[in-house]
Motif scaffolding. Structure first.
Motif, mmCIF file in Angstrom:
data_model
loop_
_atom_site.group_PDB
_atom_site.id
_atom_site.type_symbol
_atom_site.label_atom_id
_atom_site.label_comp_id
_atom_site.label_asym_id
_atom_site.label_seq_id
_atom_site.Cartn_x
_atom_site.Cartn_y
_atom_site.Cartn_z
ATOM 1 N N VAL A 40 33.321 -23.025 27.099
ATOM 2 C CA VAL A 40 31.975 -22.750 27.610
ATOM 3 C C VAL A 40 31.198 -24.054 27.794
ATOM 4 C CG1 VAL A 40 29.745 -21.710 27.016
ATOM 5 C CG2 VAL A 40 31.849 -20.397 26.718
ATOM 6 N N VAL A 41 31.178 -24.893 26.768
ATOM 7 C CA VAL A 41 30.429 -26.156 26.851
ATOM 8 C C VAL A 41 31.021 -27.057 27.933
ATOM 9 C CG1 VAL A 41 29.827 -28.279 25.612
ATOM 10 C CG2 VAL A 41 29.588 -26.063 24.483
ATOM 11 N N GLY A 42 32.333 -27.241 27.917
ATOM 12 C CA GLY A 42 32.986 -28.076 28.919
ATOM 13 C C GLY A 42 32.800 -27.541 30.320
ATOM 14 N N GLY A 43 32.885 -26.219 30.481
ATOM 15 C CA GLY A 43 32.695 -25.610 31.790
ATOM 16 C C GLY A 43 31.282 -25.797 32.315
ATOM 17 N N LEU A 44 30.289 -25.654 31.437
ATOM 18 C CA LEU A 44 28.899 -25.855 31.858
ATOM 19 C C LEU A 44 28.623 -27.305 32.242
ATOM 20 C CD1 LEU A 44 26.984 -23.595 29.307
ATOM 21 C CD2 LEU A 44 27.279 -23.213 31.761
ATOM 22 N N LEU A 47 30.346 -27.891 35.606
ATOM 23 C CA LEU A 47 29.589 -27.265 36.687
ATOM 24 C C LEU A 47 28.329 -28.075 37.016
ATOM 25 C CD1 LEU A 47 29.231 -24.877 38.617
ATOM 26 C CD2 LEU A 47 28.023 -23.698 36.789
ATOM 27 N N ALA A 48 27.626 -28.523 35.987
ATOM 28 C CA ALA A 48 26.432 -29.352 36.228
ATOM 29 C C ALA A 48 26.811 -30.632 36.966
ATOM 30 C CB ALA A 48 25.752 -29.680 34.900
ATOM 31 N N GLY A 49 27.925 -31.236 36.587
ATOM 32 C CA GLY A 49 28.371 -32.455 37.260
ATOM 33 C C GLY A 49 28.724 -32.215 38.717
ATOM 34 N N ILE A 50 29.399 -31.113 38.984
ATOM 35 C CA ILE A 50 29.765 -30.784 40.373
ATOM 36 C C ILE A 50 28.511 -30.595 41.213
ATOM 37 C CG2 ILE A 50 30.792 -28.986 41.818
ATOM 38 C CD1 ILE A 50 32.954 -28.697 39.599
ATOM 39 N N LEU A 51 27.499 -29.953 40.642
ATOM 40 C CA LEU A 51 26.249 -29.765 41.373
ATOM 41 C C LEU A 51 25.522 -31.088 41.604
ATOM 42 C CD1 LEU A 51 24.887 -26.535 39.650
ATOM 43 C CD2 LEU A 51 25.906 -26.739 41.928
ATOM 44 N N MET A 52 25.733 -32.067 40.720
ATOM 45 C CA MET A 52 25.049 -33.357 40.841
ATOM 46 C C MET A 52 25.771 -34.361 41.735
ATOM 47 S SD MET A 52 23.487 -34.360 37.162
ATOM 48 C CE MET A 52 24.660 -33.719 36.000
ATOM 49 N N ILE A 53 26.999 -34.097 42.124
ATOM 50 C CA ILE A 53 27.788 -35.087 42.876
ATOM 51 C C ILE A 53 27.066 -35.622 44.113
ATOM 52 C CG2 ILE A 53 29.853 -35.394 44.308
ATOM 53 C CD1 ILE A 53 31.377 -33.779 42.219
ATOM 54 N N PRO A 54 26.500 -34.791 44.979
ATOM 55 C CA PRO A 54 25.925 -35.367 46.201
ATOM 56 C C PRO A 54 24.612 -36.112 45.996
ATOM 57 C CG PRO A 54 25.838 -32.964 46.279
ATOM 58 C CD PRO A 54 26.498 -33.339 45.003
ATOM 59 N N TYR A 55 24.055 -36.065 44.824
ATOM 60 C CA TYR A 55 22.740 -36.656 44.595
ATOM 61 C C TYR A 55 22.842 -37.983 43.863
ATOM 62 C CZ TYR A 55 21.860 -31.927 45.818
ATOM 63 O OH TYR A 55 21.889 -30.741 46.476
ATOM 64 N N GLY A 59 26.452 -37.922 38.767
ATOM 65 C CA GLY A 59 27.248 -36.727 39.060
ATOM 66 C C GLY A 59 28.704 -36.845 38.641
ATOM 67 N N TRP A 60 29.372 -37.898 39.107
ATOM 68 C CA TRP A 60 30.796 -38.050 38.768
ATOM 69 C C TRP A 60 30.986 -38.317 37.280
ATOM 70 C CZ3 TRP A 60 34.568 -36.185 41.338
ATOM 71 C CH2 TRP A 60 34.478 -36.043 42.708
ATOM 72 N N LEU A 61 30.077 -39.040 36.680
ATOM 73 C CA LEU A 61 30.168 -39.293 35.242
ATOM 74 C C LEU A 61 30.109 -37.982 34.462
ATOM 75 C CD1 LEU A 61 30.228 -41.369 32.925
ATOM 76 C CD2 LEU A 61 27.733 -41.347 32.999
ATOM 77 N N VAL A 62 29.242 -37.078 34.875
ATOM 78 C CA VAL A 62 29.114 -35.783 34.206
ATOM 79 C C VAL A 62 30.353 -34.919 34.469
ATOM 80 C CG1 VAL A 62 27.686 -33.693 34.020
ATOM 81 C CG2 VAL A 62 26.600 -35.926 34.244
ATOM 82 N N VAL A 63 30.910 -34.987 35.676
ATOM 83 C CA VAL A 63 32.157 -34.257 35.961
ATOM 84 C C VAL A 63 33.265 -34.734 35.028
ATOM 85 C CG1 VAL A 63 34.018 -33.967 37.657
ATOM 86 C CG2 VAL A 63 31.649 -33.700 38.366
ATOM 87 N N ILE A 69 35.730 -33.043 27.858
ATOM 88 C CA ILE A 69 35.476 -32.029 26.832
ATOM 89 C C ILE A 69 36.548 -30.949 26.901
ATOM 90 C CG2 ILE A 69 33.907 -30.179 26.127
ATOM 91 C CD1 ILE A 69 31.583 -32.049 27.069
ATOM 92 N N LEU A 70 36.826 -30.458 28.100
ATOM 93 C CA LEU A 70 37.857 -29.428 28.265
ATOM 94 C C LEU A 70 39.241 -29.950 27.877
ATOM 95 C CD1 LEU A 70 36.643 -27.881 31.626
ATOM 96 C CD2 LEU A 70 36.652 -26.753 29.395
ATOM 97 N N ALA A 71 39.506 -31.229 28.162
ATOM 98 C CA ALA A 71 40.825 -31.815 27.890
ATOM 99 C C ALA A 71 41.114 -31.931 26.394
ATOM 100 C CB ALA A 71 40.937 -33.182 28.548
ATOM 101 N N THR A 72 40.087 -31.828 25.553
ATOM 102 C CA THR A 72 40.352 -31.868 24.110
ATOM 103 C C THR A 72 41.136 -30.652 23.649
ATOM 104 O OG1 THR A 72 38.255 -30.804 23.515
ATOM 105 C CG2 THR A 72 38.278 -33.225 23.633
ATOM 106 N N GLU A 73 41.085 -29.567 24.437
ATOM 107 C CA GLU A 73 41.767 -28.336 24.043
ATOM 108 C C GLU A 73 42.745 -27.787 25.059
ATOM 109 O OE1 GLU A 73 41.899 -26.378 21.215
ATOM 110 O OE2 GLU A 73 41.096 -28.266 20.478
ATOM 111 N N PHE A 74 42.630 -28.189 26.326
ATOM 112 C CA PHE A 74 43.424 -27.549 27.367
ATOM 113 C C PHE A 74 44.247 -28.592 28.124
ATOM 114 C CE2 PHE A 74 39.538 -25.046 26.779
ATOM 115 C CZ PHE A 74 40.097 -23.843 26.374
ATOM 116 N N ALA A 75 45.555 -28.384 28.167
ATOM 117 C CA ALA A 75 46.450 -29.333 28.834
ATOM 118 C C ALA A 75 46.164 -29.407 30.331
ATOM 119 C CB ALA A 75 47.909 -28.933 28.593
#
Length: 143
Positions: A40-44, A47-55, A59-63, A69-75
């Motif tokens: 949930v935290v990694g996904g949010l 998602l926030a990073g993807i929304l920030m990319i064009p601005y 943006g990319w740093l947040v992505v 965060i997700l990579a700590t648990e998911f291969a």
């Protein structure tokens, strides 16, 4: 073993769960809640990073932070993070080699995305109102 592509190299490395997750290995229910929380935290954050990319901004740093965060648990997120970093590096390298006119075109495209978004959100009409400009085409179509 997971295969992680980073740039032109192919690294083979086993995905290891985080040290925090390792403490929950003997408690499956707690481990499941931990993984759901990370998802949930990694996904949010992702998602926030993807929304920030064009601005302008991080943006990319947040992505990359969301993927980390997700990579700590998911291969799969670990593999995707390696792939995304390689593609980002390739894009910035390509853009650095381009003529100034191409760089200017990319900048203009980014600026256009920002302006259209601000217009859709009603910010352009709102700011124009500060200066007494009440043109209808400056108002957002969403009210």
């Amino acid at each position: 073993m997971d295969r992680i592509r980073a740039g032109d190299q192919l690294n083979t490395r086993e995905h290891q769960p985080s040290r925090v997750a390792a403490r929950f290995s003997d408690r499956p229910r707690l481990r499941m809640f931990y993984r759901v929380g990370i998802a949930v935290v990694g996904g949010l954050v992702l998602l926030a990073g993807i929304l920030m990319i064009p601005y302008p901004g991080p943006g990319w740093l947040v992505v990359f932070a969301g993927l980390a965060i997700l990579a700590t648990e998911f291969a799969w997120a670990h593999r995707l993070l390696g792939h995304a970093r390689a593609r980002y590096d390739a894009w910035t390298d390509w853009l650095a080699r381009q003529h100034w006119s191409v760089k200017l075109l990319v900048l203009a495209g980014t600026g256009a995305i920002v302006l259209v978004t601000l217009w859709l959100l009603g910010t352009v009409g709102w700011v124009a109102g500060w200066f007494g400009i009440r043109w209808t085409w400056l108002q957002s179509p969403f009210g």
